[in-house]
Motif scaffolding. Structure first.
Motif, mmCIF file in Angstrom:
data_model
loop_
_atom_site.group_PDB
_atom_site.id
_atom_site.type_symbol
_atom_site.label_atom_id
_atom_site.label_comp_id
_atom_site.label_asym_id
_atom_site.label_seq_id
_atom_site.Cartn_x
_atom_site.Cartn_y
_atom_site.Cartn_z
ATOM 1 N N GLN A 37 -9.963 -5.432 -9.670
ATOM 2 C CA GLN A 37 -8.194 -5.761 -9.950
ATOM 3 C C GLN A 37 -8.163 -6.175 -8.944
ATOM 4 O O GLN A 37 -7.867 -5.341 -6.944
ATOM 5 N N GLN B 189 0.652 -1.268 -0.394
ATOM 6 C CA GLN B 189 -0.043 0.242 -0.086
ATOM 7 C C GLN B 189 0.646 1.107 0.284
ATOM 8 O O GLN B 189 0.140 2.299 -0.457
ATOM 9 N N PRO C 168 0.861 2.911 -6.851
ATOM 10 C CA PRO C 168 0.031 3.910 -7.152
ATOM 11 C C PRO C 168 -1.630 4.362 -6.632
ATOM 12 O O PRO C 168 -1.685 2.503 -6.345
ATOM 13 N N ASN C 169 -2.537 4.781 -6.264
ATOM 14 C CA ASN C 169 -3.260 5.184 -5.324
ATOM 15 C C ASN C 169 -3.992 3.562 -5.994
ATOM 16 O O ASN C 169 -5.242 3.536 -5.496
ATOM 17 N N ASP C 170 -4.571 4.522 -7.483
ATOM 18 C CA ASP C 170 -5.229 3.568 -8.093
ATOM 19 C C ASP C 170 -5.481 2.192 -8.119
ATOM 20 O O ASP C 170 -5.833 1.955 -8.865
ATOM 21 N N TRP C 171 -4.294 1.744 -7.720
ATOM 22 C CA TRP C 171 -4.443 0.758 -8.264
ATOM 23 C C TRP C 171 -4.756 -0.677 -6.852
ATOM 24 O O TRP C 171 -5.719 -1.302 -6.686
ATOM 25 N N MET D 244 -7.209 1.419 -5.135
ATOM 26 C CA MET D 244 -8.932 2.064 -5.671
ATOM 27 C C MET D 244 -9.525 1.243 -6.717
ATOM 28 O O MET D 244 -10.976 0.989 -7.006
ATOM 29 N N ASN D 245 -8.717 0.246 -7.098
ATOM 30 C CA ASN D 245 -9.686 -0.036 -8.267
ATOM 31 C C ASN D 245 -10.635 -1.890 -7.864
ATOM 32 O O ASN D 245 -9.515 -2.746 -7.418
ATOM 33 N N LYS D 246 -11.734 -1.718 -8.200
ATOM 34 C CA LYS D 246 -12.277 -2.737 -7.753
ATOM 35 C C LYS D 246 -12.347 -3.523 -8.475
ATOM 36 O O LYS D 246 -12.658 -4.915 -8.014
#
Length: 808
Positions: A266, A253, A257-260, A262-264
């Motif tokens: 994946q 964490q 990257p944060n979007d990794w 947050m991506n539901k």
């Protein structure tokens, strides 16, 4: 040094004069603003007028604010909106606080004081670790390649017995079609170098494989180069974002990257950690689990064909640092270095290795008044018969003369301060040594610095004491001044023209292959197995039903014949013949005399099976409830040996399963396992030998429970004192397996007879009768009957077969 402000116009001059007139009696304002040391160049720090509550005039100058003091290294600048921003990389160790005096045109006080506190960031700036330096690739442009060259090979077995071999080579970013691109974190602040690569699993087929591995609790894979205690290791981790209990998740964490996160859509992230202390190529052999669940993969990209992998024979990875072009660094050499004044840029993390007299993150801060910069700056680019330029740089000094002092003691004076460099052409070993730059200023002070030239290599492709010989190396070999051609792995000879002799491989052909049934490749020692063999060292034969190269051929043997794993030839059973064992040895015109005894034997066997079934010696293969089976068997046992068992024996001797802690297995019999275990009792834990049922069927339950009942009968015998004797007193039980292996020695050195798995109550069971002349010694009556019966059947069939075969 004088500053040129001619472009600022009349408003600037007027504002400056006003500030000079009122600045002597107006008080300065001072405010503090924090700024992180790892802030990128161009990062806005503060809007000065807004921060101090100052309103600029409607018609402001082109540059209404000006830093007039406190920034000797030029780390900050202001724009046309009076916003202060970072103009050069910061370094907490060089300067942790800046007190800037900023001139604001149109402000009555003239100047404001701004204190900037530089925040120390852990892990910044990156450390230049020479242990994991990489070569510099002589190429530029977008075609930059990878920092590391990765070769991998794996061999797996499919559910139908096929053997798949896969080789992966990553030498160019175009070879890896991953979305998103892998994320690289490098740590070089210790004795070795560690690179962490993160990859988010997005593709459907990859997600299915990751889900199967996670469900089978295969969450990591370790690969070692040498002993497992060695620091050279590759660890591949499978991270599930939903597994909050996983301690590795917090590290992931903090670094992806944060979007990794947050991506539901994946769920999994693959995290590869490489730790190595070598700049050479290394092979990492991975430790694989003994068993894996079936993993469905798609061998051919874009195809609908899928196979299930049920075993992996081996998996290894070769990693070789290849480097980046000049001025580039990163996993795909995608980042631009910020190093200045001839500093080396580390290809892993962009850390700068400054030359003498320079410091700072980007090596752009002078530590002394005078310094020497060499071009080329990297000693690896200097060689005999080449050229080098030395330039003397002076800072904040009014130079009058500059002098160069050479290794032989001669001197050259330069009066023009714009021409203070020298070039050494056609370098020889006699040119090595210290070169000193001496500067005299207008106040009579003298400043000196030096650089040592130490060139001991020839130009590329040349060798010899005077670099007079051309190497002529083949197969990509390098040329050393003294050794000549340095051959790559797998090649030998004066110009590396010959492959390694069979059985050897590696650099200098000094390693021996481990291949048992194959030929090893001279480059890396990997085995090319012969027909019928697979595995890392070609020691594993093909699975049953497969043969040939990589076990790709399917056997055609029939009628339970054995197929040879090399050439697929069939070994037929007694009743079959032919290339594929499809021809019966019994011809269609076989005499009727053979069929009659055969039919008689079949009828006789069927009658015996019916009799045994009626007497409950065999049972039908029906699925029984385990608890019901156990209850019925215990009831039957109580009836069989009810005279020896006391009422309530099961309740007195039964223990709860959670009171027993099973340990390692110490023995295995026909019907059960024996493990060294710990039993919790009212007086504490006791080490016991715990036996468990091996196969959960009726016969196993019967034998297991019978042994337990016999042991209870022995221990509860009223007239038997176990503490006073080590002889079991004629309880009408025959042990039937008395041997030294079944004798245990107690703490008081008393021998005790153990393992009653074959014991029987000979009076109630009636399987034993007294032998003539032997008193009460029993003999196995029924066993003898059954033995005689089966011997008779075997002899009868054998005689019939011989007679019929000869009559043909």
């Amino acid at each position: 040094m004088a500053a040129d402000h001619s472009g600022l116009g009349l408003p600037y001059i007027c504002g400056f004069l006003v500030a000079c007139l009122v600045g002597c009696y107006c008080s300065e304002e001072e405010k503090t603003v924090p700024v992180s040391e790892n802030a990128d160049v161009g990062t806005a720090v503060v809007n000065i007028p807004l921060h101090f509550g100052i309103t600029l005039p409607a018609e402001k100058a082109e540059l209404p604010c000006l830093i007039v003091d406190g920034d000797q290294y030029g780390r900050f600048a202001v724009n046309e909106n009076c916003t202060l921003h970072v103009s050069n990389p910061l370094d907490y160790l060089v300067q942790s606080e800046y007190v800037l005096k900023v001139l604001i045109l149109g402000h009555l006080d003239g100047e404001v004081k701004l204190r900037l506190q530089v925040i120390d960031v852990q892990g910044y700036p990156p450390v230049y670790n020479a242990t994991c330096e990489t070569p510099v690739v002589k190429q530029t442009g977008e075609d930059r390649g990878w920092l590391l060259k990765v070769d991998g090979k794996a061999e797996a077995v499919t559910s139908d017995g096929d053997v798949l071999s896969s080789t992966v080579r990553l030498t160019d970013p175009k070879d890896l079609h991953l979305h998103p691109r892998p994320h690289l974190i490098v740590n070089t602040d210790n004795g070795d170098c560690r690179a962490d690569v993160f990859w988010a699993v997005f593709y459907g087929n990859d997600e299915v494989a990751a889900e199967q591995l996670w469900s089978a609790e295969i969450h990591s894979l370790s690969c070692f180069s040498g002993p497992s205690s060695d620091q050279n290791i590759v660890v591949v981790n499978l991270i599930n974002k939903q597994a909050d209990y996983d301690p590795r998740l917090s590290y992931v964490q903090d670094n992806v990257p944060n979007d990794w996160m947050m991506n539901k859509f994946q769920e999994f992230i693959v995290y590869l950690s490489l730790t190595t202390s070598s700049r050479n190529q290394r092979r990492f052999v991975c430790q694989l689990p003994e068993t894996i669940p079936p993993i469905r993969i798609r061998p051919v990209s874009g195809s609908d064909l899928t196979v299930d992998i049920v075993a992996i024979n081996y998996f290894w990875i070769d990693i070789k640092p290849t480097g980046c072009p000049p001025g580039r660094y990163g996993f795909a050499c995608q980042n631009v270095c910020i190093c200045k004044h001839g500093a080396y840029c580390h290809a892993f993390n962009g850390a700068c290795k400054c030359q003498r007299r320079w410091t700072g993150v980007a090596c752009d801060i002078s530590k002394d008044v005078i310094s020497i910069v060499a071009t080329p700056s990297d000693p690896r680019d200097l060689y005999i018969s080449g050229n080098v330029t030395l330039r003397c740089k002076v800072y904040d000094v009014d130079v009058v003369t500059t002098s160069w002092i050479f290794p032989n003691g001669s001197t050259k004076m330069v009066t023009d301060t714009d021409d203070n460099e020298i070039m050494i052409t056609d370098i020889k070993t006699t040119d090595n040594g210290p070169y000193t730059c001496q500067v005299n200023d207008s106040r009579g002070e003298v400043f000196k610095t030096d650089i040592v030239l130490d060139v001991d290599s020839c130009a590329p492709g040349r060798t010899g004491e005077h670099c007079e010989t051309v190497c002529g190396c083949l197969h990509g070999a390098s040329c050393d001044r003294w050794a000549g051609c340095v051959c790559p792995a797998g090649w030998t000879g004066p110009v590396c023209q010959s492959a390694c002799p069979q059985g050897t491989y590696g650099y200098g052909c000094n390693k021996t292959c481990d291949s048992e049934n194959g030929v090893c490749l001279p480059r890396d020692g990997s085995c090319n197995c012969t027909e019928g063999w697979v595995g890392l060292d070609c020691s594993k034969p093909c699975l049953p039903g497969r043969y040939g190269w990589s076990c790709h051929q399917i056997c055609t043997c029939r009628n339970n014949a054995t197929c040879h794993h090399v050439d697929g030839t069939c070994k037929c059973s007694a009743a079959w013949t032919g290339p594929t064992c499809e021809v019966s040895v019994f011809r269609n015109d076989a005499p009727l005399t053979f069929l009659v005894p055969l039919i008689s034997v079949v009828v006789f066997v069927l009658i015996m099976l019916v009799v045994l079934y009626k007497k409950r010696r065999i049972t039908c293969c029906v699925r029984e409830d385990k608890e019901e089976t156990r209850r019925l068997e215990l009831k039957r046992l109580e009836e069989d040996i009810k005279e020896d068992l006391q009422p309530g024996w099961l309740r007195r001797w039964e223990r709860k399963s959670n009171h027993l802690s099973p340990g390692p297995m110490i023995g295995m019999g026909m019907f059960g396992y024996v493990r060294k275990s710990q039993l919790r009792t009212p007086v504490g834990e006791v080490t016991v030998a715990a036996k468990s049922v091996r196969t959960e069927d009726t016969q196993c339950y019967r034998d297991f429970c019978r042994e337990a009942a016999i042991l209870v009968a022995i221990h509860e015998e009223k007239d038997h004192k176990t503490s006073e004797s080590n002889i079991i007193q004629r309880l009408r039980i025959t042990h039937r397996d008395v041997a030294a292996r079944n004798v245990l020695i107690t703490r008081g050195d008393v021998a005790k007879l153990a393992d009653f798995g074959l014991a029987r109550d000979v009076y109630t069971n009636t399987q034993y009768v007294a032998a003539n002349g032997q008193g009460n010694v029993p003999v196995p009556l029924k066993w003898m009957v059954y033995t005689c019966m089966f011997v008779y059947i075997f002899a009868f069939v054998y005689v019939c077969f011989i007679v019929s075969y000869e009559s043909w």
